[in-house]
Write an enzyme that holds these catalytic residues in place. Structure first.
Site, PDB file in Angstrom:
ATOM      1  N   GLU A   1       0.814  -1.212   0.000  1.00 36.57           N
ATOM      2  CA  GLU A   1       0.000   0.000   0.000  1.00 36.57           C
ATOM      3  C   GLU A   1       0.856   1.275   0.000  1.00 36.57           C
ATOM      4  O   GLU A   1       0.587   2.207  -0.739  1.00 36.57           O
ATOM      5  CB  GLU A   1      -0.898  -0.033   1.252  1.00 36.57           C
ATOM      6  CG  GLU A   1      -1.671   1.222   1.548  1.00 36.57           C
ATOM      7  CD  GLU A   1      -2.934   1.345   0.707  1.00 36.57           C
ATOM      8  OE1 GLU A   1      -3.214   0.406  -0.060  1.00 36.57           O
ATOM      9  OE2 GLU A   1      -3.614   2.382   0.817  1.00 36.57           O
ATOM     10  N   ASP A   2       1.904   1.282   0.810  1.00 39.88           N
ATOM     11  CA  ASP A   2       2.620   2.543   1.069  1.00 39.88           C
ATOM     12  C   ASP A   2       3.985   2.684   0.411  1.00 39.88           C
ATOM     13  O   ASP A   2       4.617   3.723   0.513  1.00 39.88           O
ATOM     14  CB  ASP A   2       2.826   2.719   2.594  1.00 39.88           C
ATOM     15  CG  ASP A   2       1.506   2.892   3.313  1.00 39.88           C
ATOM     16  OD1 ASP A   2       0.497   3.146   2.636  1.00 39.88           O
ATOM     17  OD2 ASP A   2       1.484   2.751   4.549  1.00 39.88           O
TER      18      ASP A   2
END
Ligand code: MN
Length: 664
Positions: A89-90
């Site tokens: 996600e990051d």
């Protein structure tokens, strides 16, 4: 290396060694190398990033991994997935990268977590529903995804202080709405309690502080009562040769508040703050169930049991897997104390839910299907033929997530689990959709009852059918389970009776039809017409808030209304803060329920008090008496909460009345 980075590194290494420590205490195969690899991978991926609190980002995945092993009891696969849960996600890494390093299983769990990484509540209702569907879909594929998601949420809630206020509000609302019930359904009782308590803390900071201050003041007294109460039990268990633990359980702030609300009592009158838990290692040669009852017998020789407060969750475990024997006995000072008797195995299931539940499961799949397995299977089935309206699915599913269960019997004596509030019609659909579609009513405990009759625990139900019978629109009001709603709608759509464009509100709440009233609410927008929401019936004096709904109507809810909580997360932008004008020129409908001891003259005394002393108009009245007890429901026209609570005070003086509450 600067000083700051050295300190960071120390902090991170310490947290990691704590994780390994937690892990080494479990019975899982020791895959320290894999876990270390995942830790280094995640640490490198998040390098240089900090959380709002100022900590290095990796502290968050480490904390989630610790919850996963220590509080949920999962093993190395889940620990690695937890460490890696924010990487895709990051950062620039992909699921394929994870798969290359850690294999398919871990990668697919991380993938599932990434897919549901946004809040369940997006900008539009349809998006929320879609996200929620995704969450359930990943859950039915691998439950570990949702368990790790819950751990993630728990850590975010524990560190919510660092977030800006509006984010706190949204996250707390979402936790209350979906994660706490989900944790409950999966049997993670301590986590559910903590999630609820933390949500409450951020949603009602003042009330939370008031109650927790009071609780701290009396905690010492209760620990003293516990010591006194448990001493003879301790002696007896030692005499019987058991290895055991005795725990004092003090109610959480949130559940105290719930009780105060439900019973209309101040903190000082919440009498069941203390419960006692006995956890013991069973002896080899006798069944666990027998031993629990033996302890029950030993306990009730010391303390007198409450004849109506025995709950046997051993013969019929709860749908979330919970097993225990609950009994309420009278303590030395004359107070009622609940005692929960559990074996070590039952305790672990109660604390760690699913993970423990599956560890202890024996036998072959299918033959040994538990209520929890059945529930997950139902989700899978429902998702396989999704109803065209995703929002609708969300609502009905949510309904079932919250519900407590009742046990109902078929004429053959087979036990079926139904959500509380389920009707004869729900039961018919549960048995078979043919039975549902032709249902005309049922014999409940050998007495004829209509289709919308609400089932109670222990009811024996025989469904009655007719070939000429078919579902109608009305049936949608009579079914509460997702399965039955789905079947009825499918039938109605096929017949062209129900189109997909019918407003959901109208389907769910046939009584919504404008109960419009000019209420004396005040705020700056003087010309607004407010509608009192039919779901929670607010009356002047209740803490209220308002939302603008899809059609532009301003709906007023009680602050603690379940529906308002949903709206808060969904329609937060349309929230209006409102307050009551004190003029009190109008009256509002309020239903109250009373219970007590049936004695000649009680009802007359009650009615006299309401109509003569208070001049309150009664618009509906219903009393039943059985076995020396009565239950009554009264619909009143009241001016507001002050009048109502004065009335409650007056009625409470009648000593036969044991309970009075507002009904929504
Ligand atoms: Mn996270």
């Amino acid at each position: 290396m600067t000083e700051e980075f050295k300190n960071d590194d120390l902090l991170v290494e310490q947290e990691f060694s704590r994780l390994l420590d937690d892990y080494s205490k479990t019975s899982h195969r020791q895959k320290v190398e894999l876990i270390t690899h995942a830790f280094h991978f995640a640490k490198e991926a998040h390098a240089g990033i900090r959380r709002r609190s100022g900590e290095p980002y990796i502290m968050h995945p480490l904390a989630v991994a610790r919850i996963v092993v220590k509080e949920i009891g999962l093993g190395s696969t889940s620990i690695c997935a937890a460490l890696l849960h924010d990487v895709v996600e990051d950062t620039d890494y992909t699921v394929e990268d994870i798969e290359q390093h850690f294999g398919h299983k871990i990668a697919s769990i991380v993938d599932g977590l990434t897919k549901i990484s946004g809040g369940v509540f997006g900008q539009q209702a349809s998006m929320q529903a879609e996200n929620f569907r995704k969450l359930l879909l990943t859950m039915s594929e691998d439950v570990r995804v949702v368990l790790i998601k819950i751990a993630d949420r728990l850590h975010n809630m524990r560190t919510l202080q660092a977030q800006p206020i509006e984010k706190q509000y949204k996250i707390a609302g979402e936790t209350q709405y979906i994660y706490a019930p989900l944790a409950h359904r999966l049997g993670l009782f301590p986590i559910k309690t903590e999630l609820e308590d933390l949500s409450f803390k951020y949603e009602h900071p003042d009330t939370y502080k008031q109650i927790s201050d009071k609780l701290e003041k009396v905690r010492g007294d209760y620990m003293h009562i516990f010591e006194q109460f448990s001493a003879p039990i301790r002696e007896k268990l030692e005499l019987l040769g058991y290895t055991f633990e005795l725990h004092a359980r003090i109610k959480s702030v949130y559940s105290i508040w719930k009780k105060m609300k439900a019973k209309h009592v101040p903190f000082e009158e919440v009498y069941d703050l203390l419960a006692v838990r006995i956890i013991f290692d069973p002896k080899m040669d006798i069944s666990e169930k027998d031993q629990c009852w033996m302890l029950y017998s030993a306990l009730t020789e010391m303390y007198k049991p409450h004849p109506e407060r025995i709950r046997d969750w051993i013969s019929t475990p709860k749908a979330n897997g919970y097993e225990a024997l609950h009994v309420t006995v009278m303590g030395q000072e004359g107070q009622w104390i609940e005692v929960q008797i559990r074996t070590r195995r039952m305790h672990e299931i109660a604390e760690k839910g699913l993970a423990a539940h599956w560890r202890y499961k024996t036998g072959i799949d299918g033959e040994d299907e538990t209520e929890l397995d059945k529930w997950i299977r139902t989700i899978r089935e429902t998702l396989q033929n999704p109803s065209p309206n995703a929002i609708d699915f969300l609502d009905t599913f949510k309904l079932n997530l919250f519900a407590e269960e009742v046990f109902v019997f078929t004429p053959q004596g087979e036990i079926k689990t139904m959500p509380q509030g389920a009707t004869v019609l729900d039961f018919a659909y549960l048995l078979h959709s043919e039975l549902g579609e032709h249902c005309i009513g049922a014999k409940v405990n050998h007495r004829l009852q209509p289709m919308n009759y609400q089932l109670c625990g222990g009811d024996q139900v025989e469904i009655l059918t007719s070939y000429t019978q078919h579902p109608t629109l009305q049936w949608l009001e009579w079914v509460t389970t997702a399965k039955a709603q789905d079947k009825v709608k499918k039938y109605l759509r096929k017949q062209g009776v129900l189109s997909e464009s019918i407003a959901e509100e109208e389907v769910h709440e046939p009584n919504t039809i404008s109960k419009q009233k000019h209420i004396t609410l005040t705020d700056d927008n003087i010309n607004i017409i407010y509608h009192l929401s039919p779901c929670c019936h607010p009356i002047p004096g209740d803490e209220v808030l308002a939302f603008i709904d899809e059609t532009g109507k301003v709906m007023v809810h009680k602050v603690d209304c379940e529906k308002a909580k949903t709206q808060k997360t969904r329609r937060g932008k349309t929230l209006i803060s409102v307050d009551w004008d004190t003029a009190g020129a109008y009256t509002y409908e309020q239903t109250i329920r009373l219970e007590g001891i049936d004695k000649v003259g009680v009802v007359i005394q009650m009615l006299y008090s309401i109509t003569e002393s208070f001049h309150i108009n009664i618009t509906d009245i219903h009393f039943t008496a059985k076995d020396g007890l009565f239950t009554g429901t009264l619909q009143l026209q009241v001016h507001g909460i002050i009048e109502l609570s004065n009335l409650f005070k007056e009625l409470n003086k009648i000593k036969e009345i044991k309970n009075i509450e507002r009904v929504n």
